[in-house]
Motif scaffolding. Sequence first.
Motif, PDB file in Angstrom:
ATOM      1  N   ILE A  94       0.833  -1.206   0.000  1.00 39.82           N
ATOM      2  CA  ILE A  94       0.000   0.000   0.000  1.00 39.82           C
ATOM      3  C   ILE A  94       0.866   1.255   0.000  1.00 39.82           C
ATOM      4  CG2 ILE A  94      -1.606   1.389   1.370  1.00 39.82           C
ATOM      5  CD1 ILE A  94      -2.957  -1.206   2.198  1.00 39.82           C
ATOM      6  N   ILE A  95       1.770   1.347   0.947  1.00 36.37           N
ATOM      7  CA  ILE A  95       2.578   2.563   1.097  1.00 36.37           C
ATOM      8  C   ILE A  95       3.681   2.616   0.063  1.00 36.37           C
ATOM      9  CG2 ILE A  95       4.124   3.837   2.621  1.00 36.37           C
ATOM     10  CD1 ILE A  95       2.472   2.643   4.967  1.00 36.37           C
ATOM     11  N   GLY A  96       4.476   1.581   0.017  1.00 34.17           N
ATOM     12  CA  GLY A  96       5.651   1.605  -0.841  1.00 34.17           C
ATOM     13  C   GLY A  96       5.340   1.473  -2.306  1.00 34.17           C
ATOM     14  N   ALA A  97       4.764   0.364  -2.666  1.00 40.03           N
ATOM     15  CA  ALA A  97       4.601   0.077  -4.086  1.00 40.03           C
ATOM     16  C   ALA A  97       3.591   0.992  -4.763  1.00 40.03           C
ATOM     17  CB  ALA A  97       4.200  -1.381  -4.265  1.00 40.03           C
ATOM     18  N   ILE A  98       2.421   1.152  -4.170  1.00 38.02           N
ATOM     19  CA  ILE A  98       1.402   1.980  -4.826  1.00 38.02           C
ATOM     20  C   ILE A  98       1.782   3.458  -4.779  1.00 38.02           C
ATOM     21  CG2 ILE A  98      -0.991   2.759  -4.684  1.00 38.02           C
ATOM     22  CD1 ILE A  98      -1.739  -0.096  -3.954  1.00 38.02           C
ATOM     23  N   TYR A  99       2.260   3.946  -3.631  1.00 38.95           N
ATOM     24  CA  TYR A  99       2.602   5.361  -3.524  1.00 38.95           C
ATOM     25  C   TYR A  99       3.833   5.701  -4.354  1.00 38.95           C
ATOM     26  CZ  TYR A  99       3.840   9.864  -1.590  1.00 38.95           C
ATOM     27  OH  TYR A  99       4.160  11.178  -1.462  1.00 38.95           O
ATOM     28  N   PHE A 100       4.889   4.919  -4.235  1.00 41.72           N
ATOM     29  CA  PHE A 100       6.132   5.244  -4.935  1.00 41.72           C
ATOM     30  C   PHE A 100       6.026   5.005  -6.435  1.00 41.72           C
ATOM     31  CE2 PHE A 100       8.545   4.251  -0.818  1.00 41.72           C
ATOM     32  CZ  PHE A 100       8.402   5.548  -0.397  1.00 41.72           C
ATOM     33  N   THR A 101       5.391   3.913  -6.861  1.00 42.40           N
ATOM     34  CA  THR A 101       5.299   3.669  -8.304  1.00 42.40           C
ATOM     35  C   THR A 101       4.216   4.514  -8.942  1.00 42.40           C
ATOM     36  OG1 THR A 101       3.793   1.812  -8.004  1.00 42.40           O
ATOM     37  CG2 THR A 101       6.131   1.317  -8.141  1.00 42.40           C
ATOM     38  N   GLY A 102       3.200   4.889  -8.191  1.00 41.81           N
ATOM     39  CA  GLY A 102       2.106   5.651  -8.761  1.00 41.81           C
ATOM     40  C   GLY A 102       2.407   7.116  -8.942  1.00 41.81           C
ATOM     41  N   GLU A 103       3.419   7.615  -8.242  1.00 44.48           N
ATOM     42  CA  GLU A 103       3.651   9.056  -8.293  1.00 44.48           C
ATOM     43  C   GLU A 103       4.297   9.536  -9.587  1.00 44.48           C
ATOM     44  OE1 GLU A 103       7.945   9.526  -6.025  1.00 44.48           O
ATOM     45  OE2 GLU A 103       6.092   9.893  -4.935  1.00 44.48           O
ATOM     46  N   GLY A 104       5.113   8.710 -10.220  1.00 45.47           N
ATOM     47  CA  GLY A 104       5.837   9.192 -11.385  1.00 45.47           C
ATOM     48  C   GLY A 104       5.269   8.750 -12.711  1.00 45.47           C
ATOM     49  N   GLY A 105       4.459   7.723 -12.718  1.00 44.25           N
ATOM     50  CA  GLY A 105       3.980   7.173 -13.967  1.00 44.25           C
ATOM     51  C   GLY A 105       2.507   7.450 -14.180  1.00 44.25           C
ATOM     52  N   THR A 106       2.044   7.024 -15.311  1.00 44.31           N
ATOM     53  CA  THR A 106       0.626   7.123 -15.601  1.00 44.31           C
ATOM     54  C   THR A 106       0.010   5.751 -15.419  1.00 44.31           C
ATOM     55  OG1 THR A 106       1.007   6.663 -17.929  1.00 44.31           O
ATOM     56  CG2 THR A 106       0.987   8.967 -17.259  1.00 44.31           C
ATOM     57  N   PHE A 107      -1.276   5.737 -15.129  1.00 47.85           N
ATOM     58  CA  PHE A 107      -1.964   4.465 -14.948  1.00 47.85           C
ATOM     59  C   PHE A 107      -1.960   3.701 -16.264  1.00 47.85           C
ATOM     60  CE2 PHE A 107      -5.812   1.947 -13.798  1.00 47.85           C
ATOM     61  CZ  PHE A 107      -5.250   1.339 -12.697  1.00 47.85           C
ATOM     62  N   PHE A 108      -1.559   2.467 -16.264  1.00 47.59           N
ATOM     63  CA  PHE A 108      -1.388   1.617 -17.440  1.00 47.59           C
ATOM     64  C   PHE A 108      -0.354   2.188 -18.416  1.00 47.59           C
ATOM     65  CE2 PHE A 108      -5.800   0.511 -16.225  1.00 47.59           C
ATOM     66  CZ  PHE A 108      -5.562  -0.808 -15.906  1.00 47.59           C
ATOM     67  N   GLY A 109       0.595   2.955 -17.890  1.00 42.63           N
ATOM     68  CA  GLY A 109       1.654   3.492 -18.724  1.00 42.63           C
ATOM     69  C   GLY A 109       2.783   2.495 -18.870  1.00 42.63           C
ATOM     70  N   PRO A 110       3.729   2.797 -19.741  1.00 47.74           N
ATOM     71  CA  PRO A 110       4.821   1.842 -19.990  1.00 47.74           C
ATOM     72  C   PRO A 110       5.863   1.786 -18.873  1.00 47.74           C
ATOM     73  CG  PRO A 110       5.102   3.811 -21.306  1.00 47.74           C
ATOM     74  CD  PRO A 110       3.782   3.937 -20.620  1.00 47.74           C
ATOM     75  N   THR A 111       5.909   2.785 -18.007  1.00 48.29           N
ATOM     76  CA  THR A 111       6.977   2.813 -17.006  1.00 48.29           C
ATOM     77  C   THR A 111       6.485   2.612 -15.580  1.00 48.29           C
ATOM     78  OG1 THR A 111       6.766   5.204 -16.806  1.00 48.29           O
ATOM     79  CG2 THR A 111       8.371   4.373 -18.412  1.00 48.29           C
ATOM     80  N   THR A 112       5.250   2.276 -15.385  1.00 47.32           N
ATOM     81  CA  THR A 112       4.731   2.146 -14.039  1.00 47.32           C
ATOM     82  C   THR A 112       4.495   0.683 -13.677  1.00 47.32           C
ATOM     83  OG1 THR A 112       3.034   2.847 -12.503  1.00 47.32           O
ATOM     84  CG2 THR A 112       2.326   2.434 -14.736  1.00 47.32           C
ATOM     85  N   GLU A 113       4.594   0.384 -12.405  1.00 43.45           N
ATOM     86  CA  GLU A 113       4.277  -0.946 -11.901  1.00 43.45           C
ATOM     87  C   GLU A 113       3.031  -0.885 -11.025  1.00 43.45           C
ATOM     88  OE1 GLU A 113       7.496  -2.835  -9.943  1.00 43.45           O
ATOM     89  OE2 GLU A 113       8.817  -2.684 -11.654  1.00 43.45           O
TER      90      GLU A 113
END
Length: 151
Positions: A94-113
């Motif tokens: 919840i904190i790490g993966a969603i917050y850290f990966t969600g901040e820089g990428g777009t949803f369903f973008g090529p660079t996000t997890e």
Amino acid sequence: MATYSITSLNQTIVEHRHYWIEGLRIFLGLLLIYKGYYFVENLEDIYHYIDENYRLSAFVISHYVVFAHLAGGVMIVFGILTRIGVFVQIPIVIIGAIYFTGEGGTFFGPTTELEYSLLILALLIVFLFYGSGKWSVDHCVLRKKESDDQQ
């Protein structure tokens, strides 16, 4: 004849549905072990990222994440205290993966997890409620204990 085979197929699926959920639990545990190993290999990058962006102890957080992924993944794979192993993973996702990966990428973008993190979170919630299942150390121990109590 077709009705009989469909009914038979449904019965077979219902009788063996635990195979699928157990396989999914083992796969989830292996994914977490792999991610923990990845973090071990890139520990300096994690230190640098946390120190640069947040006022948190990079040493404590990174070691918690690595230990939780490796130990929790093993617990989930073998079904040893699965709910505890899952419970330890949920704040990381919840904190790490969603917050850290969600901040820089777009949803369903090529660079996000983010999608991967949401899928892992959903599976963790499923196994928080489902537990270890039939193919687990917990089940074997509890079954042995029940048979010892009956004798």
